[in-house]
Design an enzyme around this catalytic site. Structure first.
Site, PDB file in Angstrom:
ATOM      1  N   THR A  13      -7.371   9.062  10.247  1.00 28.13           N
ATOM      2  CA  THR A  13      -7.667   8.514  11.275  1.00 28.13           C
ATOM      3  C   THR A  13      -8.070   9.462  12.823  1.00 28.13           C
ATOM      4  O   THR A  13      -8.675   8.971  13.386  1.00 28.13           O
ATOM      5  CB  THR A  13      -6.455   8.033  11.665  1.00 28.13           C
ATOM      6  OG1 THR A  13      -6.429   7.083  10.178  1.00 28.13           O
ATOM      7  CG2 THR A  13      -6.605   7.000  12.535  1.00 28.13           C
ATOM      8  N   TYR A  27     -11.280   0.606  10.431  1.00 28.41           N
ATOM      9  CA  TYR A  27     -12.263   1.532  10.814  1.00 28.41           C
ATOM     10  C   TYR A  27     -12.782   2.856  10.196  1.00 28.41           C
ATOM     11  O   TYR A  27     -12.495   2.419   8.773  1.00 28.41           O
ATOM     12  CB  TYR A  27     -11.354   2.428  12.057  1.00 28.41           C
ATOM     13  CG  TYR A  27     -10.176   3.390  11.416  1.00 28.41           C
ATOM     14  CD1 TYR A  27     -10.704   4.861  11.039  1.00 28.41           C
ATOM     15  CD2 TYR A  27      -8.938   2.618  12.179  1.00 28.41           C
ATOM     16  CE1 TYR A  27      -9.121   4.709  10.535  1.00 28.41           C
ATOM     17  CE2 TYR A  27      -8.128   2.627  11.367  1.00 28.41           C
ATOM     18  CZ  TYR A  27      -7.722   3.759  10.436  1.00 28.41           C
ATOM     19  OH  TYR A  27      -6.479   4.732  10.511  1.00 28.41           O
ATOM     20  N   THR A  93      -3.308  10.922   7.893  1.00 25.41           N
ATOM     21  CA  THR A  93      -1.217  10.306   7.713  1.00 25.41           C
ATOM     22  C   THR A  93      -1.349  10.782   6.089  1.00 25.41           C
ATOM     23  O   THR A  93       0.931  10.217   6.149  1.00 25.41           O
ATOM     24  CB  THR A  93      -1.108   9.611   8.961  1.00 25.41           C
ATOM     25  OG1 THR A  93      -1.770   8.378   8.804  1.00 25.41           O
ATOM     26  CG2 THR A  93      -1.360  10.365  10.466  1.00 25.41           C
ATOM     27  N   ASP A  94      -1.504   9.263   5.612  1.00 24.47           N
ATOM     28  CA  ASP A  94      -1.000   8.835   3.874  1.00 24.47           C
ATOM     29  C   ASP A  94      -0.354   9.858   3.253  1.00 24.47           C
ATOM     30  O   ASP A  94       0.034   9.601   2.850  1.00 24.47           O
ATOM     31  CB  ASP A  94      -1.965   7.803   3.623  1.00 24.47           C
ATOM     32  CG  ASP A  94      -2.858   5.759   4.107  1.00 24.47           C
ATOM     33  OD1 ASP A  94      -1.089   6.660   5.194  1.00 24.47           O
ATOM     34  OD2 ASP A  94      -3.026   5.744   4.241  1.00 24.47           O
ATOM     35  N   LYS A 166       6.694   9.673   6.225  1.00 24.19           N
ATOM     36  CA  LYS A 166       5.855   8.896   7.348  1.00 24.19           C
ATOM     37  C   LYS A 166       6.523   7.305   6.752  1.00 24.19           C
ATOM     38  O   LYS A 166       6.321   6.664   5.722  1.00 24.19           O
ATOM     39  CB  LYS A 166       4.261   8.696   6.601  1.00 24.19           C
ATOM     40  CG  LYS A 166       3.711   7.402   7.409  1.00 24.19           C
ATOM     41  CD  LYS A 166       1.917   7.435   7.161  1.00 24.19           C
ATOM     42  CE  LYS A 166       1.567   6.284   7.746  1.00 24.19           C
ATOM     43  NZ  LYS A 166       0.315   5.483   7.467  1.00 24.19           N
ATOM     44  N   GLU A 289      25.854   9.893 -12.419  1.00 26.70           N
ATOM     45  CA  GLU A 289      26.064   9.467 -13.904  1.00 26.70           C
ATOM     46  C   GLU A 289      26.564  10.838 -14.773  1.00 26.70           C
ATOM     47  O   GLU A 289      24.837  11.782 -14.841  1.00 26.70           O
ATOM     48  CB  GLU A 289      25.512   8.838 -14.674  1.00 26.70           C
ATOM     49  CG  GLU A 289      25.400   7.699 -13.976  1.00 26.70           C
ATOM     50  CD  GLU A 289      26.655   6.250 -13.237  1.00 26.70           C
ATOM     51  OE1 GLU A 289      27.133   6.592 -14.491  1.00 26.70           O
ATOM     52  OE2 GLU A 289      27.043   6.336 -12.316  1.00 26.70           O
TER      53      GLU A 289
HETATM   54  C1  SIN Z   1      -4.269   8.280   8.858  1.00 24.73           C
HETATM   55  O1  SIN Z   1      -4.790   9.199   9.033  1.00 24.73           O
HETATM   56  O2  SIN Z   1      -3.586   7.304   9.497  1.00 24.73           O
HETATM   57  C2  SIN Z   1      -4.875   7.035   7.908  1.00 24.73           C
HETATM   58  C3  SIN Z   1      -6.258   7.204   7.317  1.00 24.73           C
HETATM   59  C4  SIN Z   1      -5.794   8.965   6.046  1.00 24.73           C
HETATM   60  O3  SIN Z   1      -4.798   9.177   5.091  1.00 24.73           O
HETATM   61  O4  SIN Z   1      -7.216   9.310   6.027  1.00 24.73           O
END
Ligand code: SIN
Length: 330
Positions: A13, A27, A93-94, A166, A289
Site C-alpha cells: 500500500t 486501490y 503490511t499484510d 498487525k 498439559e
Molecule cells: C498494505 O500494504 O497495507 C496492504 C497490502 C499489502 O499488504 O501489500
C-alpha cells in the site's frame, strides 16, 4: 558523514495508487515505483544518502517463498558488500511481520534492516507512507539501531521483528507488539530506543541463508486454526501432501481439542515437528498439559502462528536440531 541507506521496494500500500484521493481501499498495491516514492520525500536527502531498487511490486498477501527468499538474498548481498550502512524495505503490511521475522532469523550483521509500509495508498489524502519512509530511513541511519536486528517502523514507532504484529484491519496504528511494546520511537527525526529487542538470529544464519536462497523455496508447513468441534480431519491429509512440520493455532494457552491432539501426536511419532501456538494475541504459550509434553509438541512461547511456521520452515530446511530452533520459543 552521511550514512548510505539503500531502499528495497517490494510493493504494498505504501506504493498503492487509487483513482480517488479520498479512497483508502480498492486501490492497486505496488503501483508506484521506488524512485517516485523517494522523490515524494525530499527530506530523505537530509537524513541519509539514499538509493533505491525495485525488487518486486506486489500486494504482500500474494508473496511467495520465492519472493521472500529473493529479499533475503538481496539483503545478504548488500550487507556482505559493505556498500551500505543500512537497509530499508518497503513492504505491504499484510505479511510484513513474516518477512521481518524471516530476515531476523537469517540476520548476521550489526547493520540495521528496517521494514516499513503504509495503511493508506500513496495517492490518499493524509497518506502515512511518506513519513513512515522517512522514519524508517532515519532509523536505519541511526547508530542507536545497530545490533538491534530487523526492525519494523510505522506510525512513529519502532518494533522488533520478534514481537510485532498487525492488529487492526485498517488503522494507521495497526502495528503493535502486544507482549512487550515498541522498542523505540522516532520523534521529529530523533530515533530513541526504550529497550533492546530479543534477537532471533540463527547462530549459522549466513550459511543457512545461502542454502535457502539457492533452494529458492521453503517446505510445506501448514497452520491449523483451532475451533470448537475440531476433529483434526485435515491433519493426516497435510502429512500425505508432504507437510514437514505443523503449527496448531490453538485456543487460549495453545489448547488443542482431544481429537485433533491425537492426530498431531501421530504426526510427531512420524517425525514431523509440531508447534502449539495460539489464536490469542496476548500472552505466551506455555507447556500446559502433560499430554502435550508426552506427545512432544513444542510450546510456541511468544511467537504467533505465522512466525512459528517460518521458524519451522527454516529449521527443517536448514537442518537445525530441536535445541537450536526451540530456544526461540522461550
Ligand atoms: C498494505 O500494504 O497495507 C496492504 C497490502 C499489502 O499488504 O501489500
Amino acid at each position: 558523514m552521511r550514512k548510505k541507506i539503500h531502499i528495497l521496494a517490494m510493493g504494498g500500500t505504501i506504493a498503492g495508487r487509487a483513482g480517488d484521493s479520498a479512497a483508502t481501499t480498492g486501490y492497486q498495491a505496488g503501483a508506484v515505483g521506488v524512485e517516485e516514492l523517494i522523490a515524494a520525500v525530499p527530506q530523505l536527502a537530509e537524513a541519509a544518502e539514499v538509493s533505491g531498487e525495485q525488487l518486486a511490486a506486489i500486494d504482500s498477501k500474494d508473496i511467495t517463498a520465492a519472493e521472500q527468499l529473493l529479499l533475503v538474498k538481496r539483503v545478504r548481498e548488500l550487507l556482505l558488500s559493505g556498500a551500505v550502512d543500512g537497509i530499508v524495505v518497503t513492504h505491504g503490511t499484510d505479511t510484513m511481520e513474516e518477512s521481518a521475522y524471516l530476515l531476523d532469523l537469517l540476520h548476521f550483521a550489526d547493520k540495521p534492516v528496517v521494514l516499513t509500509g503504509a495503511m493508506r495508498p500513496a495517492t490518499a489524502l493524509s497518506a502515512d507512507g511518506p513519513l513512515n519512509l522517512l522514519d524508517a530511513v532515519r532509523t536505519a541511519a541511526s547508530e542507536e539501531a545497530r545490533d538491534r536486528g530487523v526492525l519494523v517502523v510505522l506510525n512513529n514507532a519502532i518494533h522488533s521483528a520478534h514481537l510485532v504484529t498487525k492488529v487492526s484491519t485498517t488503522a494507521v496504528e495497526t502495528f503493535q507488539s502486544p507482549n512487550g511494546g515498541a522498542v523505540g520511537a522516532v520523534n521529529d527525526g530523533e530515533v530513541v530506543f526504550f529497550q533492546s529487542p530479543q534477537l532471533h538470529h540463527l547462530p549459522n544464519a549466513l550459511s543457512v541463508s545461502e542454502a535457502l536462497t539457492v533452494r529458492g523455496k521453503l517446505p510445506y508447513v501448514p497452520i491449523f486454526y483451532g475451533h470448537s468441534d475440531d476433529d483434526g480431519t485435515l491433519i493426516p491429509m497435510a502429512l500425505e501432501k508432504g507437510a514437514k512440520g505443523i503449527v496448531y493455532a490453538g485456543m487460549g494457552n495453545g489448547s488443542i481439542p482431544a481429537r485433533a491432539e491425537e492426530k498431531l501426536a501421530a504426526a510427531v511419532r512420524a517425525g514431523i515437528p509440531v508447534i502449539r501456538a495460539s489464536s490469542s494475541v496476548y500472552g505466551m504459550v506455555t507447556k500446559a498439559e502433560a499430554s502435550y509434553e508426552q506427545a512432544g509438541f513444542a510450546a510456541g512461547g511468544l511467537l504467533n502462528p505465522r512466525k512459528a511456521r517460518l521458524l519451522l520452515q527454516v529449521a527443517v530446511c536448514g537442518g537445525l536440531s530441536p535445541a537450536e530452533w526451540q530456544k526461540f520459543l522461550a
